[in-house]
Scaffold this motif. Structure first.
Motif, PDB file in Angstrom:
ATOM      1  N   THR A 104       0.849  -1.187   0.000  1.00 54.17           N
ATOM      2  CA  THR A 104       0.000   0.000   0.000  1.00 54.17           C
ATOM      3  C   THR A 104       0.883   1.234   0.000  1.00 54.17           C
ATOM      4  O   THR A 104       1.858   1.294   0.756  1.00 54.17           O
ATOM      5  CB  THR A 104      -0.883   0.032   1.270  1.00 54.17           C
ATOM      6  OG1 THR A 104      -1.651  -1.171   1.330  1.00 54.17           O
ATOM      7  CG2 THR A 104      -1.820   1.230   1.258  1.00 54.17           C
ATOM      8  N   ASP A 105       0.561   2.185  -0.850  1.00 53.64           N
ATOM      9  CA  ASP A 105       1.365   3.403  -0.914  1.00 53.64           C
ATOM     10  C   ASP A 105       0.543   4.586  -0.416  1.00 53.64           C
ATOM     11  O   ASP A 105      -0.557   4.831  -0.907  1.00 53.64           O
ATOM     12  CB  ASP A 105       1.830   3.642  -2.358  1.00 53.64           C
ATOM     13  CG  ASP A 105       2.962   4.656  -2.426  1.00 53.64           C
ATOM     14  OD1 ASP A 105       3.634   4.870  -1.393  1.00 53.64           O
ATOM     15  OD2 ASP A 105       3.169   5.231  -3.501  1.00 53.64           O
ATOM     16  N   PHE A 106       1.106   5.280   0.572  1.00 53.78           N
ATOM     17  CA  PHE A 106       0.429   6.452   1.127  1.00 53.78           C
ATOM     18  C   PHE A 106       0.949   7.745   0.475  1.00 53.78           C
ATOM     19  O   PHE A 106       1.719   7.697  -0.500  1.00 53.78           O
ATOM     20  CB  PHE A 106       0.616   6.478   2.651  1.00 53.78           C
ATOM     21  CG  PHE A 106      -0.297   5.518   3.369  1.00 53.78           C
ATOM     22  CD1 PHE A 106      -1.574   5.890   3.726  1.00 53.78           C
ATOM     23  CD2 PHE A 106       0.129   4.221   3.669  1.00 53.78           C
ATOM     24  CE1 PHE A 106      -2.420   5.010   4.376  1.00 53.78           C
ATOM     25  CE2 PHE A 106      -0.714   3.327   4.316  1.00 53.78           C
ATOM     26  CZ  PHE A 106      -1.990   3.730   4.670  1.00 53.78           C
ATOM     27  N   PHE A 137      11.311   9.009 -10.253  1.00 52.44           N
ATOM     28  CA  PHE A 137      11.505   8.249  -9.015  1.00 52.44           C
ATOM     29  C   PHE A 137      10.667   8.912  -7.922  1.00 52.44           C
ATOM     30  O   PHE A 137      10.207  10.045  -8.082  1.00 52.44           O
ATOM     31  CB  PHE A 137      12.993   8.241  -8.610  1.00 52.44           C
ATOM     32  CG  PHE A 137      13.512   9.605  -8.234  1.00 52.44           C
ATOM     33  CD1 PHE A 137      13.378  10.104  -6.945  1.00 52.44           C
ATOM     34  CD2 PHE A 137      14.108  10.427  -9.195  1.00 52.44           C
ATOM     35  CE1 PHE A 137      13.829  11.373  -6.610  1.00 52.44           C
ATOM     36  CE2 PHE A 137      14.555  11.698  -8.870  1.00 52.44           C
ATOM     37  CZ  PHE A 137      14.416  12.166  -7.570  1.00 52.44           C
ATOM     38  N   GLU A 138      10.470   8.212  -6.803  1.00 49.08           N
ATOM     39  CA  GLU A 138       9.882   8.837  -5.616  1.00 49.08           C
ATOM     40  C   GLU A 138      10.633   8.353  -4.382  1.00 49.08           C
ATOM     41  O   GLU A 138      10.791   7.143  -4.175  1.00 49.08           O
ATOM     42  CB  GLU A 138       8.384   8.501  -5.494  1.00 49.08           C
ATOM     43  CG  GLU A 138       7.544   9.246  -6.528  1.00 49.08           C
ATOM     44  CD  GLU A 138       6.043   9.164  -6.266  1.00 49.08           C
ATOM     45  OE1 GLU A 138       5.601   8.233  -5.563  1.00 49.08           O
ATOM     46  OE2 GLU A 138       5.311  10.039  -6.773  1.00 49.08           O
ATOM     47  N   LEU A 139      11.073   9.287  -3.586  1.00 53.84           N
ATOM     48  CA  LEU A 139      11.832   9.024  -2.356  1.00 53.84           C
ATOM     49  C   LEU A 139      10.861   8.698  -1.225  1.00 53.84           C
ATOM     50  O   LEU A 139      10.077   9.564  -0.814  1.00 53.84           O
ATOM     51  CB  LEU A 139      12.648  10.272  -2.002  1.00 53.84           C
ATOM     52  CG  LEU A 139      13.249  10.385  -0.611  1.00 53.84           C
ATOM     53  CD1 LEU A 139      14.251   9.273  -0.360  1.00 53.84           C
ATOM     54  CD2 LEU A 139      13.905  11.748  -0.427  1.00 53.84           C
ATOM     55  N   GLU A 140      10.895   7.452  -0.750  1.00 58.30           N
ATOM     56  CA  GLU A 140       9.940   7.057   0.296  1.00 58.30           C
ATOM     57  C   GLU A 140      10.613   6.178   1.346  1.00 58.30           C
ATOM     58  O   GLU A 140      11.653   5.573   1.098  1.00 58.30           O
ATOM     59  CB  GLU A 140       8.762   6.262  -0.312  1.00 58.30           C
ATOM     60  CG  GLU A 140       7.973   7.033  -1.362  1.00 58.30           C
ATOM     61  CD  GLU A 140       6.633   6.405  -1.677  1.00 58.30           C
ATOM     62  OE1 GLU A 140       6.112   5.631  -0.843  1.00 58.30           O
ATOM     63  OE2 GLU A 140       6.103   6.694  -2.767  1.00 58.30           O
ATOM     64  N   LEU A 141       9.965   6.083   2.486  1.00 52.50           N
ATOM     65  CA  LEU A 141      10.332   5.115   3.510  1.00 52.50           C
ATOM     66  C   LEU A 141       9.335   3.957   3.421  1.00 52.50           C
ATOM     67  O   LEU A 141       8.135   4.183   3.260  1.00 52.50           O
ATOM     68  CB  LEU A 141      10.237   5.781   4.890  1.00 52.50           C
ATOM     69  CG  LEU A 141      10.784   4.989   6.075  1.00 52.50           C
ATOM     70  CD1 LEU A 141      12.311   4.935   6.023  1.00 52.50           C
ATOM     71  CD2 LEU A 141      10.339   5.630   7.404  1.00 52.50           C
ATOM     72  N   GLY A 175       0.659   3.432 -14.321  1.00 50.37           N
ATOM     73  CA  GLY A 175       1.739   4.409 -14.172  1.00 50.37           C
ATOM     74  C   GLY A 175       2.596   4.151 -12.953  1.00 50.37           C
ATOM     75  O   GLY A 175       3.650   4.767 -12.773  1.00 50.37           O
ATOM     76  N   LYS A 176       2.151   3.230 -12.080  1.00 52.34           N
ATOM     77  CA  LYS A 176       2.863   2.915 -10.847  1.00 52.34           C
ATOM     78  C   LYS A 176       3.241   1.441 -10.734  1.00 52.34           C
ATOM     79  O   LYS A 176       4.191   1.097 -10.030  1.00 52.34           O
ATOM     80  CB  LYS A 176       1.957   3.243  -9.639  1.00 52.34           C
ATOM     81  CG  LYS A 176       1.660   4.713  -9.463  1.00 52.34           C
ATOM     82  CD  LYS A 176       2.856   5.420  -8.877  1.00 52.34           C
ATOM     83  CE  LYS A 176       2.478   6.810  -8.389  1.00 52.34           C
ATOM     84  NZ  LYS A 176       3.601   7.470  -7.721  1.00 52.34           N
ATOM     85  N   SER A 177       2.480   0.563 -11.359  1.00 51.23           N
ATOM     86  CA  SER A 177       2.565  -0.860 -11.021  1.00 51.23           C
ATOM     87  C   SER A 177       3.728  -1.586 -11.692  1.00 51.23           C
ATOM     88  O   SER A 177       3.945  -2.766 -11.428  1.00 51.23           O
ATOM     89  CB  SER A 177       1.263  -1.571 -11.399  1.00 51.23           C
ATOM     90  OG  SER A 177       1.050  -1.495 -12.791  1.00 51.23           O
ATOM     91  N   THR A 206       5.422   5.287   2.634  1.00 53.05           N
ATOM     92  CA  THR A 206       4.909   6.492   3.295  1.00 53.05           C
ATOM     93  C   THR A 206       4.340   7.495   2.308  1.00 53.05           C
ATOM     94  O   THR A 206       3.554   8.360   2.677  1.00 53.05           O
ATOM     95  CB  THR A 206       6.047   7.224   4.032  1.00 53.05           C
ATOM     96  OG1 THR A 206       7.113   7.465   3.095  1.00 53.05           O
ATOM     97  CG2 THR A 206       6.550   6.418   5.211  1.00 53.05           C
ATOM     98  N   GLY A 207       4.778   7.405   1.030  1.00 57.58           N
ATOM     99  CA  GLY A 207       4.575   8.502   0.091  1.00 57.58           C
ATOM    100  C   GLY A 207       5.867   9.303   0.008  1.00 57.58           C
ATOM    101  O   GLY A 207       6.742   9.190   0.877  1.00 57.58           O
ATOM    102  N   THR A 208       5.972  10.075  -1.053  1.00 59.81           N
ATOM    103  CA  THR A 208       7.205  10.821  -1.323  1.00 59.81           C
ATOM    104  C   THR A 208       7.486  11.820  -0.216  1.00 59.81           C
ATOM    105  O   THR A 208       6.603  12.595   0.170  1.00 59.81           O
ATOM    106  CB  THR A 208       7.077  11.562  -2.672  1.00 59.81           C
ATOM    107  OG1 THR A 208       6.685  10.614  -3.654  1.00 59.81           O
ATOM    108  CG2 THR A 208       8.383  12.208  -3.062  1.00 59.81           C
ATOM    109  N   ILE A 209       8.722  11.783   0.278  1.00 52.55           N
ATOM    110  CA  ILE A 209       9.094  12.649   1.396  1.00 52.55           C
ATOM    111  C   ILE A 209       9.938  13.803   0.872  1.00 52.55           C
ATOM    112  O   ILE A 209      11.153  13.683   0.717  1.00 52.55           O
ATOM    113  CB  ILE A 209       9.865  11.869   2.476  1.00 52.55           C
ATOM    114  CG1 ILE A 209       9.074  10.617   2.896  1.00 52.55           C
ATOM    115  CG2 ILE A 209      10.125  12.768   3.678  1.00 52.55           C
ATOM    116  CD1 ILE A 209       9.840   9.707   3.859  1.00 52.55           C
TER     117      ILE A 209
HETATM  118 CA    CA Z   1       4.369   7.051  -4.098  1.00 52.90          CA
END
Ligand code: CA
Length: 445
Positions: A138-140, A210-214, A264-266, A370-373
């Motif tokens: 799951t992506d927040f 890219f997306e920077l996430e935890l 676009g994400k998978s 977490t979603g992009t930080i």
């Molecule tokens: Ca994301």
């Protein structure tokens, strides 16, 4: 149990050193960290391990060698499988028992140092795997500066949608395409239509990002129909990793309304292989920043005093980019973003509680992003979408190169570290991935 149940103990002692010489002063894996992962020595099968300096401790071999006593043994037994799901399910007390014992046997002066053959492996000679069989991902969207920046591209006057400060926004991602660091990422093809184009077309994404996430690993989890209260949410978090949520902005932009992200994400998500535990991060917990004046009051299920006081982390995050040209010319990767987990609007416990609040069950080895930080400053933006203002302003990389979005051959690397005066700095290792050209498009015969 809440956060006050994650006490500091001698495993956090800044004076503790290891007889594994490379661990002392190691940027990521000093003896105060001890993250868990799944690795294979050359030509051998996957097994559970703990990173220590430039080495990996084989947990099953350590148990056979008699290094680990009975209190830690049940956890090791479940950690000996081909994935760490059972170990994650076993919860905090087993994790702590192993951590205490591993810290002790790896400490300077311990007799185990005389008999380390077959128990320690050089990390450089090993292959790392995904730590768990990931059932659900799951992506927040908990990075508020990313939400503001991305929203401002479409709604300059009103970047945040009305729900943002009431509810942790998220969507169900795809677990099958999650890869461990080092796995190349194939540029996706898909249907896309720019606003100024009359008709959609199908082809390689031209706006790959890219997306920077935890990443957050789920521990025991909950039974279907039984939500996790915020006061208990921390008990269901097994650990953390770094996560790059690769995104094709053009595919995403055409497909996402009204149901949200899909192809676009998978196509790819990359994660770092080492699970940094809540115990290792205990010294780096901080208060969740106070909600700014004027923010709406939260509904009671999202409020917990302990969580507000200790539920955030101070972890510094950085994104490095190396282009094919800079690699050929022998230039080092460039840092293009420096951010911090302090910029999350929601705590990870709030994400867990909200996710289960409708009764949805979380299972051991599930992964949350977490979603992009992004940071509030221009040098801390966690995606090229934000850095290039939606592709309008190229990022100057020097040496005649610039980027609006990623090009084939680009390698993105995310790193993170937690620092605090009086404690030994620990790191997450890294997640890296290189963009491969799109494969040929399959047409109907
Ligand atoms: Ca994301």
């Amino acid at each position: 149990m809440g956060y006050s149940s994650v006490p500091l103990d001698h495993t956090h002692d800044p004076h503790r050193r290891s007889w594994v010489a490379s661990a002392n002063g190691h940027a990521d894996f000093p003896i105060q960290n001890l993250p868990f992962g799944l690795f294979s020595p050359a030509g051998e099968s996957p097994r559970a391990g703990v990173a220590i300096g430039d080495e990996i401790l084989d947990l099953a071999a350590a148990r056979q060698a008699g290094w680990l006593t009975a209190d830690a043994a049940p956890g090791i037994a479940t950690a000996g499988q081909r994935a760490l799901n059972d170990f994650m399910a076993s919860g905090a007390s087993q994790r702590r028992a192993i951590r205490l014992r591993v810290s002790e046997v790896l400490s300077e002066g311990h007799p185990a140092s005389r008999d380390a053959a077959g128990v320690l492996h050089r990390a450089a000679d090993c292959i790392m795997h995904l730590p768990a069989a990931i059932g659900d991902y799951t992506d927040f969207y908990a990075g508020i500066h990313h939400a503001m920046n991305a929203g401002a591209l479409f709604r300059p006057d009103n970047p945040l949608l009305p729900n943002y400060k009431h509810i942790p926004i998220g969507y169900h991602g795809r677990s099958s395409s999650i890869s461990v660091s080092g796995t190349p990422v194939r540029r996706p093809s898909g249907q896309q239509k720019a606003p100024d184009e009359a008709m959609p077309s199908f082809g390689p994404s031209r706006r790959l990002d890219f997306e920077l996430e935890l990443g957050v690993w789920i521990g025991p989890g909950n039974t279907l129909g039984q939500p996790i209260a915020l006061a208990n949410a921390a008990d269901h978090i097994a650990g953390f990793c770094l996560l790059n949520d690769w995104s094709a902005r053009d595919i995403q932009g055409w497909e996402y309304q009204p149901l949200g992200p899909f192809l676009g994400k998978s196509f790819a998500t990359s994660i770092s292989p080492w699970m940094v535990t809540p115990e290792a991060l205990a010294p780096f917990r901080v208060a969740q920043p106070p909600r700014p004046d004027g923010d709406p009051a939260l509904l009671p299920y999202l409020v917990d005093q302990d969580d507000q006081q200790f539920g955030a982390f101070d972890v510094e995050l950085e994104v490095l980019l190396q282009t094919a040209q800079s690699r050929r010319e022998g230039r080092a990767p460039q840092r293009i973003a420096l951010s911090s987990t302090r910029h999350l609007y929601w705590t990870v416990a709030q994400l867990v509680t909200h996710h289960s609040s409708n009764g949805c069950n979380l299972r051991p080895g599930d992964l949350l992003g977490t979603g992009t930080i992004s940071a509030p400053t221009p040098d801390g933006l966690g995606s090229l979408l934000e850095i290039s203002h939606g592709g309008r302003v190229p990022l100057d990389l020097g040496a005649g190169e610039s980027r609006r979005f990623l090009e084939d051959g680009d390698e993105v690397c995310i790193r993170a570290r937690a620092c605090r005066t009086g404690y030994v700095t620990i790191g997450f290792g890294e997640v890296r991935g290189t963009v491969l050209p799109a494969s040929g498009i399959v047409h109907n015969p």
